[in-house]
Design a protein around this motif. Sequence first.
Motif, mmCIF file in Angstrom:
data_model
loop_
_atom_site.group_PDB
_atom_site.id
_atom_site.type_symbol
_atom_site.label_atom_id
_atom_site.label_comp_id
_atom_site.label_asym_id
_atom_site.label_seq_id
_atom_site.Cartn_x
_atom_site.Cartn_y
_atom_site.Cartn_z
ATOM 1 N N GLY A 52 -68.698 -2.743 11.803
ATOM 2 C CA GLY A 52 -67.569 -2.075 11.737
ATOM 3 C C GLY A 52 -68.361 -0.597 11.457
ATOM 4 O O GLY A 52 -68.553 0.037 12.527
ATOM 5 N N THR A 101 -69.613 -13.449 8.003
ATOM 6 C CA THR A 101 -69.318 -12.348 7.110
ATOM 7 C C THR A 101 -67.901 -12.857 6.562
ATOM 8 O O THR A 101 -67.414 -12.094 5.449
ATOM 9 N N GLY A 143 -71.012 -0.195 10.218
ATOM 10 C CA GLY A 143 -72.557 -0.532 10.416
ATOM 11 C C GLY A 143 -73.372 -0.561 9.071
ATOM 12 O O GLY A 143 -74.659 -0.634 9.377
HETATM 13 C C1 LIG Z 1 -65.610 -9.781 7.499
HETATM 14 C C2 LIG Z 1 -66.587 -8.523 7.735
HETATM 15 N N1 LIG Z 1 -67.509 -8.574 8.554
HETATM 16 C C3 LIG Z 1 -68.152 -7.389 8.939
HETATM 17 C C4 LIG Z 1 -67.936 -6.062 8.423
HETATM 18 C C5 LIG Z 1 -68.712 -5.008 8.984
HETATM 19 O O1 LIG Z 1 -69.160 -4.362 7.990
HETATM 20 P P1 LIG Z 1 -69.365 -2.849 8.083
HETATM 21 O O2 LIG Z 1 -68.446 -2.111 8.242
HETATM 22 O O3 LIG Z 1 -70.522 -2.506 7.130
HETATM 23 O O4 LIG Z 1 -70.239 -2.752 9.606
HETATM 24 C C6 LIG Z 1 -66.729 -5.890 7.617
HETATM 25 C C7 LIG Z 1 -66.681 -4.733 6.930
HETATM 26 O O5 LIG Z 1 -65.509 -4.514 5.917
HETATM 27 C C8 LIG Z 1 -66.246 -7.293 7.246
HETATM 28 O O6 LIG Z 1 -65.125 -6.955 6.406
#
Ligand SMILES: Cc1ncc(COP(=O)(O)O)c(C=O)c1O
Length: 340
Positions: A157, A298, A159
């Motif tokens: 998102g 995630t 990063g």
């Molecule tokens: C489920 C999930 N995956 C991936 C991400 C991506 O993380 P980042 O924003 O640090 O790249 C997020 C960010 O909120 C998330 O909620």
Amino acid sequence: MRALSYAVIRLVLEETTRQLSRDVDVSELHTPEVNSVARGMTVSCATDGNHGKSTAQGAQLVGAKCATFVHSGLSNERIAAIARFGAQMIRVDGNYHDSVVQASRVAAQEGWITVSDTSWPDYERIPRFVMQGYAALVSEALRQLPEPPTHVFIQAGVGGIAAAVAGHLSVLLGDDRPCFTVVDPSRAACLFESARAGHPVEVDHGQSTVMAMLECYEPPLVAWHFLSRTADAFMAVDDEDAISGMKRLANPKHGDPAVVAGESGGVGLAALLKAASDPTLRGKIGLGPNARVVLINTEGATVPVLYEQLVGATPAEVTAKHIKPVKNRTTDGASSWGLL
Ligand SMILES: Cc1ncc(COP(=O)(O)O)c(C=O)c1O
């Protein structure tokens, strides 16, 4: 997403250290001194869901107060999931950006601490704590693997997770570090486009993506700083790819265990499948039959109704098919670690 909780804990320990004029570490987290400092602190954030949940969870764990700003587009289910951790929910008319603006205005007025994973000039310390929190998952993963991975595909998102994982793997494995691919949604491919341009760029705010947690239009400086140095490849996947990834995880082949992955969770697998089916991409990143690929799931079924619509089965039906919640091998030799 526990990295936000980690950041809240770090902030409380830091404030206690300041107030007591001595070093206070995590072993003292539940002592009356730390609790008393935490009770006087309020952390706040604007959120699309998972970020707010983890921040609220961290605040509840240490006994701090938490104020969470949510925009009109957030579902009641996501709001309830945050409120469950005792956060004060503040509804903001408008979109995510409006909630961010409102959150920083009120936080400045009230003396609350903004906990964000996005950095901006003069606001880099807390996003760095968040990244340190994410780094823990690398150590956990490496401990469980018989051999280090050759490839990692990770969704982005803003990063933060990608930067933390890439950075930590580089530190731990040095020259043996895996080939690292950062994966954006096509409809919000800010890191992909920044990599193409060679500097951070803002992409158009078009149609929203099903990968809601990855919807980011301009990379923050801290994440870009790390990823421009540590990532080997950048990819963008379409909404249909993300849904295929979720379905594949829910209906694995050859006896692999099923995994419940939300819209933003299974994106690493979506990218792996896309790369594996394209000889040019395979060649570019050296993805061969002996590859050992790590993927990171995630999120689970954060919005169960949407999950069922997209996958055609409820999370419970998928879960009933498998036993192992952690480190699941898939047919492609990939592994995933559930974070939530
Ligand atoms: C489920 C999930 N995956 C991936 C991400 C991506 O993380 P980042 O924003 O640090 O790249 C997020 C960010 O909120 C998330 O909620």
